[in-house]
Design a protein around this motif. Structure first.
Motif, PDB file in Angstrom:
ATOM      1  N   ALA A  37      24.562  12.391 -15.332  1.00  0.00           N
ATOM      2  CA  ALA A  37      23.912  13.441 -16.107  1.00  0.00           C
ATOM      3  C   ALA A  37      24.941  14.356 -16.761  1.00  0.00           C
ATOM      4  O   ALA A  37      24.773  14.772 -17.912  1.00  0.00           O
ATOM      5  N   VAL A  38      26.001  14.683 -16.036  1.00  0.00           N
ATOM      6  CA  VAL A  38      27.069  15.500 -16.612  1.00  0.00           C
ATOM      7  C   VAL A  38      27.717  14.759 -17.779  1.00  0.00           C
ATOM      8  O   VAL A  38      28.029  15.355 -18.817  1.00  0.00           O
ATOM      9  N   ALA A  39      27.876  13.451 -17.627  1.00  0.00           N
ATOM     10  CA  ALA A  39      28.498  12.659 -18.687  1.00  0.00           C
ATOM     11  C   ALA A  39      27.656  12.651 -19.959  1.00  0.00           C
ATOM     12  O   ALA A  39      28.196  12.567 -21.068  1.00  0.00           O
ATOM     13  N   LEU A  40      26.345  12.759 -19.822  1.00  0.00           N
ATOM     14  CA  LEU A  40      25.473  12.752 -21.001  1.00  0.00           C
ATOM     15  C   LEU A  40      25.657  13.995 -21.865  1.00  0.00           C
ATOM     16  O   LEU A  40      25.443  13.951 -23.077  1.00  0.00           O
ATOM     17  N   THR A  41      26.067  15.094 -21.261  1.00  0.00           N
ATOM     18  CA  THR A  41      26.208  16.346 -22.003  1.00  0.00           C
ATOM     19  C   THR A  41      27.660  16.740 -22.238  1.00  0.00           C
ATOM     20  O   THR A  41      27.949  17.438 -23.216  1.00  0.00           O
ATOM     21  N   GLY A  42      28.564  16.311 -21.381  1.00  0.00           N
ATOM     22  CA  GLY A  42      29.949  16.774 -21.433  1.00  0.00           C
ATOM     23  C   GLY A  42      30.846  15.934 -22.303  1.00  0.00           C
ATOM     24  O   GLY A  42      31.956  15.579 -21.897  1.00  0.00           O
ATOM     25  N   HIS A  43      30.397  15.595 -23.490  1.00  0.00           N
ATOM     26  CA  HIS A  43      31.231  14.847 -24.429  1.00  0.00           C
ATOM     27  C   HIS A  43      30.923  15.345 -25.838  1.00  0.00           C
ATOM     28  O   HIS A  43      29.952  16.069 -26.056  1.00  0.00           O
ATOM     29  N   ARG A  44      31.736  14.967 -26.800  1.00  0.00           N
ATOM     30  CA  ARG A  44      31.544  15.418 -28.176  1.00  0.00           C
ATOM     31  C   ARG A  44      30.143  15.052 -28.666  1.00  0.00           C
ATOM     32  O   ARG A  44      29.714  13.904 -28.554  1.00  0.00           O
TER      33      ARG A  44
END
Length: 240
Positions: free
Chosen positions: A61-68
């Motif tokens: 879930a963090v990966a879904l938001t924590g990128h460009r």
């Protein structure tokens, strides 16, 4: 056995796995359930199983938001101008200065995207503190019980962790300067600037966006039959 099944399946609901990842998790779960008697499973093991699965799901879930573009291209969580500046933004666009408004919005979202990865370790810390009562409430709770658990236990630490990252990011991309320029065009701008903290606003919206994603993924697997892609998920959530 129902508690164990719920623990495994609920953790999956918080994020979207690829088909291969989901199949691997469910295969291991099925093998475990077939070869051991779970009727005497201890509270500690129930908690450990839930923690392990939630660790995987929160990381995703963090990966879904924590990128460009994790925030900027997601209309549900995209950070827009603060309500106090909406009228100013409309006025600037009418004067042909929409690019300045766009730059400000992009900068705020870039700051959120840079801060969000810090949530991973904070979520893991929340999992380490999880009690059996916490696990029971998540397993038997409403559509966003897991999300509410993380919101309740992690929000203060997330705010502390996000604040300096947001501040540095917004200074780096020029958001503070852009904000000050926009403020100057507003009636009573000096008073508005002293009353409103743009950094706190972005931190708050970053938290809102992160928890929104967690909540939506959790609800999807609980309520949407099309998302129940395996027999195990159908068995658990189809009965609830």
């Amino acid at each position: 056995m129902r508690i164990v099944l719920l623990g495994i399946a609920l953790a999956i609901c918080v994020s979207q796995f690829t088909a291969g990842q989901l199949d691997q998790v469910l295969k291991k779960a099925g093998e475990t359930l077939q070869h051991r008697d779970t009727s005497g499973l201890s509270n500690d093991k129930i908690i450990a199983g839930l923690k392990q699965a939630l660790q995987v799901s929160t990381t995703k879930a963090v990966a879904l938001t924590g990128h460009r573009d994790g925030f900027l291209k997601n209309e549900a969580i995209k950070i827009a101008l603060p309500p106090r500046l909406e009228a100013v933004g409309r006025g600037l666009r009418m004067l042909g200065m929409g690019a300045k408004v766009d730059e400000l919005e992009v900068g705020m979202n870039r700051a959120a995207e840079q801060a969000t990865p810090q949530a991973k370790q904070i979520f893991l810390a929340a999992l380490r503190k999880m009690t059996f009562d916490d696990a029971r409430h998540i397993l038997t709770g409403d559509d966003t019980a897991a999300t509410e658990y993380f919101k309740r236990t992690s929000s203060p630490d997330l705010t502390v962790a996000f604040s300096p990252i947001v501040h540095r990011s917004m200074e780096h991309v020029g958001v503070v300067q852009q904000y000050n320029q926009v403020i100057k065009t507003a009636p009573g701008g000096s008073a508005l600037a002293s009353q409103f903290d743009i950094n706190k606003y972005v931190v708050s919206k970053t938290l809102d966006g992160l928890f929104h994603v967690l909540g939506e993924e959790e609800k999807k697997i609980r309520k949407n039959p099309a998302a129940q892609t395996t027999a195990l998920l159908k068995e658990v959530f189809g009965r609830k």
